[in-house]
Design a protein around this motif. Structure first.
Motif, short mmCIF file in Angstrom:
data_model
loop_
_atom_site.label_atom_id
_atom_site.label_comp_id
_atom_site.label_asym_id
_atom_site.label_seq_id
_atom_site.Cartn_x
_atom_site.Cartn_y
_atom_site.Cartn_z
N GLY A 1 4.40 -1.24 3.41
CA GLY A 1 4.18 0.13 2.95
C GLY A 1 5.23 0.50 1.92
O GLY A 1 6.42 0.30 2.14
N ARG A 2 4.78 1.03 0.77
CA ARG A 2 5.70 1.34 -0.34
C ARG A 2 5.43 2.75 -0.85
O ARG A 2 4.30 3.23 -0.84
N ASP A 3 6.49 3.39 -1.34
CA ASP A 3 6.33 4.72 -1.92
C ASP A 3 6.63 4.73 -3.41
O ASP A 3 6.70 5.79 -4.05
N ASP A 4 6.81 3.53 -4.01
CA ASP A 4 7.22 3.44 -5.41
C ASP A 4 6.17 2.79 -6.31
O ASP A 4 6.46 2.49 -7.48
N LEU A 5 4.98 2.57 -5.81
CA LEU A 5 3.94 1.92 -6.61
C LEU A 5 2.99 2.98 -7.16
O LEU A 5 2.21 3.58 -6.41
N ALA A 6 3.05 3.21 -8.46
CA ALA A 6 2.27 4.28 -9.07
C ALA A 6 0.78 4.10 -8.86
O ALA A 6 0.06 5.07 -8.58
N GLY A 7 0.31 2.87 -9.01
CA GLY A 7 -1.13 2.62 -8.84
C GLY A 7 -1.63 2.99 -7.47
O GLY A 7 -2.76 3.43 -7.30
N MET A 8 -0.77 2.83 -6.46
CA MET A 8 -1.13 3.19 -5.09
C MET A 8 -0.92 4.69 -4.86
O MET A 8 -1.78 5.37 -4.29
N ASN A 9 0.21 5.22 -5.31
CA ASN A 9 0.52 6.64 -5.09
C ASN A 9 -0.51 7.57 -5.71
O ASN A 9 -0.84 8.62 -5.15
N TYR B 1 0.86 -1.19 0.00
CA TYR B 1 0.00 0.00 0.00
C TYR B 1 0.89 1.24 0.00
O TYR B 1 2.10 1.15 0.25
N SER B 2 0.30 2.38 -0.30
CA SER B 2 1.06 3.61 -0.40
C SER B 2 1.42 4.14 0.98
O SER B 2 0.55 4.36 1.82
N ALA B 3 2.73 4.35 1.21
CA ALA B 3 3.18 4.87 2.50
C ALA B 3 4.49 5.65 2.29
O ALA B 3 5.36 5.19 1.56
N PRO B 4 4.59 6.83 2.91
CA PRO B 4 3.56 7.48 3.71
C PRO B 4 2.39 7.94 2.84
O PRO B 4 2.58 8.17 1.65
N PRO B 5 1.20 8.07 3.42
CA PRO B 5 0.02 8.41 2.63
C PRO B 5 0.12 9.80 2.01
O PRO B 5 0.69 10.72 2.60
N LEU B 6 -0.46 9.92 0.82
CA LEU B 6 -0.46 11.20 0.11
C LEU B 6 -1.80 11.90 0.19
O LEU B 6 -1.92 13.05 -0.25
N ASN B 7 -2.81 11.21 0.67
CA ASN B 7 -4.13 11.82 0.82
C ASN B 7 -4.88 11.04 1.89
O ASN B 7 -4.40 10.03 2.40
N GLU B 8 -6.06 11.52 2.22
CA GLU B 8 -6.83 10.92 3.32
C GLU B 8 -7.18 9.46 3.05
O GLU B 8 -7.12 8.62 3.96
N ALA B 9 -7.54 9.16 1.81
CA ALA B 9 -7.94 7.78 1.48
C ALA B 9 -6.79 6.80 1.67
O ALA B 9 -7.00 5.63 1.99
N GLN B 10 -5.55 7.27 1.47
CA GLN B 10 -4.40 6.39 1.63
C GLN B 10 -4.01 6.19 3.09
O GLN B 10 -3.12 5.38 3.38
N GLY B 11 -4.69 6.88 3.98
CA GLY B 11 -4.41 6.74 5.40
C GLY B 11 -5.22 5.64 6.04
O GLY B 11 -5.13 4.46 5.66
N GLU B 12 -6.06 6.00 6.99
CA GLU B 12 -6.82 5.02 7.77
C GLU B 12 -7.68 4.08 6.92
O GLU B 12 -7.69 2.87 7.16
N PRO B 13 -8.42 4.59 5.89
CA PRO B 13 -9.22 3.65 5.09
C PRO B 13 -8.39 2.57 4.40
O PRO B 13 -8.78 1.40 4.37
N THR B 14 -7.24 2.95 3.89
CA THR B 14 -6.38 1.96 3.22
C THR B 14 -5.82 0.96 4.22
O THR B 14 -5.74 -0.25 3.93
N LEU B 15 -5.45 1.43 5.40
CA LEU B 15 -4.95 0.51 6.42
C LEU B 15 -6.02 -0.49 6.82
O LEU B 15 -5.74 -1.68 7.02
N ARG B 16 -7.26 -0.04 6.93
CA ARG B 16 -8.34 -0.98 7.25
C ARG B 16 -8.52 -1.99 6.13
O ARG B 16 -8.79 -3.16 6.38
#
Length: 279
Positions: free
Chosen positions: A225-233, A183-198
């Motif tokens: 947690g990854r910062d190099d995956l375009a689909g997630m970022n 998953y995208s980490a660190p998160p770049l927006n709200e959706a990539q935070g708590e909702p993605t972790l759930r």
């Protein structure tokens, strides 16, 4: 007697006057009928006015239906179009990367792209049976792409409640085994935070409950947690990437190559998505 005659006279006069004022056939009688036409038109307008209401209700019901975008990684035609899949596209975080890759395969040649699509279709069928709207980033296995940034766009445009990319890993160590979730980490927006972790945690539990082991060669407790995956970022929706296992591991390769194995992977992923959606 005079009173009776007077009443009779008045009655006769009234009848005569009434007969004189009666409309002629085919004349003004059409007017009341014409007057009914606007009433009928008003009824039609009322029915027409109700139609948008029904459409709005349908839209509301559709809006309340969870939407899941399934992203089967890679594609069957990628290998024969190197220029197309090697071109650079946005990857988020100010970076760029190749449009796509060919994916991996088992030692016996069963390709990851075929595995990904088959599992995605099976997941989609199970979600559809539970009333969930499902969309795919690709539905065939003989095309090229779509590029990684386009896959993210598809999830965003569908306003998906969850975007799940389905892959299999190709670790060179044949002893490495187990699934993990990226998953995208660190998160770049709200959706990539708590909702993605759930979402990733629900998927992890779905895989564990189905008896699949957590990866023993990367990630932490099955999460990476990854910062190099375009689909997630580039995603503005809760998104996760499932690496179902290592295609170079003989046991996992055998499971992925079998219809029964793919059924088990799909059931586990579907269970995780359903748990995340509260279904």
């Amino acid at each position: 007697m005079v009173t009776v005659r007077r009443c009779l006279s008045l009655l006769l006069v009234s009848l005569v006057l009434g007969a004189c004022s009666a409309p002629e056939p085919g004349g003004p009688t059409a007017t009341p009928q014409a007057a009914n036409s606007p009433t009928e038109t008003d009824d039609s307008r009322t029915r027409a006015a109700n139609s948008p209401t029904r459409a709005a209700n349908t839209t509301t019901r559709a809006a309340n239906t969870p939407v899941v975008v399934l992203d089967p990684g890679h594609n069957g035609g990628n290998a024969s179009h190197p220029a197309a899949i090697n071109r650079q596209v946005p990857a988020g975080r100010g970076r760029s990367k190749a449009c796509n890759t060919t994916g991996t395969a088992t030692e016996d040649g069963y390709p990851e792209h075929a595995f990904n699509l088959d599992v995605a279709r099976r997941v989609g069928e199970q979600l559809g049976e539970r009333g969930i709207e499902v969309a795919y980033t690709r539905t065939e296995d003989d095309g090229v792409g779509p590029c990684v940034h386009e896959r993210a766009r598809i999830g965003n445009e569908h306003d998906a409640d969850a975007v799940v990319s389905i892959h299999a890993d190709g670790a060179t160590d044949p002893g490495a085994h187990g699934f993990h979730l990226a998953y995208s980490a660190p998160p770049l927006n709200e959706a990539q935070g708590e909702p993605t972790l759930r979402l990733v945690e629900a998927l992890r539990e779905g895989m564990r409950d189905a008896g699949f082991p957590v990866a023993d060669y990367l990630g932490e407790h099955g999460l990476s947690g990854r910062d190099d995956l375009a689909g997630m970022n580039l995603s503005t929706r809760p998104s996760a990437l499932v690496e179902c296992g290592n295609m170079r591991n003989p046991e996992e390769a055998a499971a992925m190559s079998s219809a029964e194995g793919r059924r088990r992977y799909a059931a586990a992923i579907a269970a995780g998505i359903l748990a995340y959606l509260g279904r």
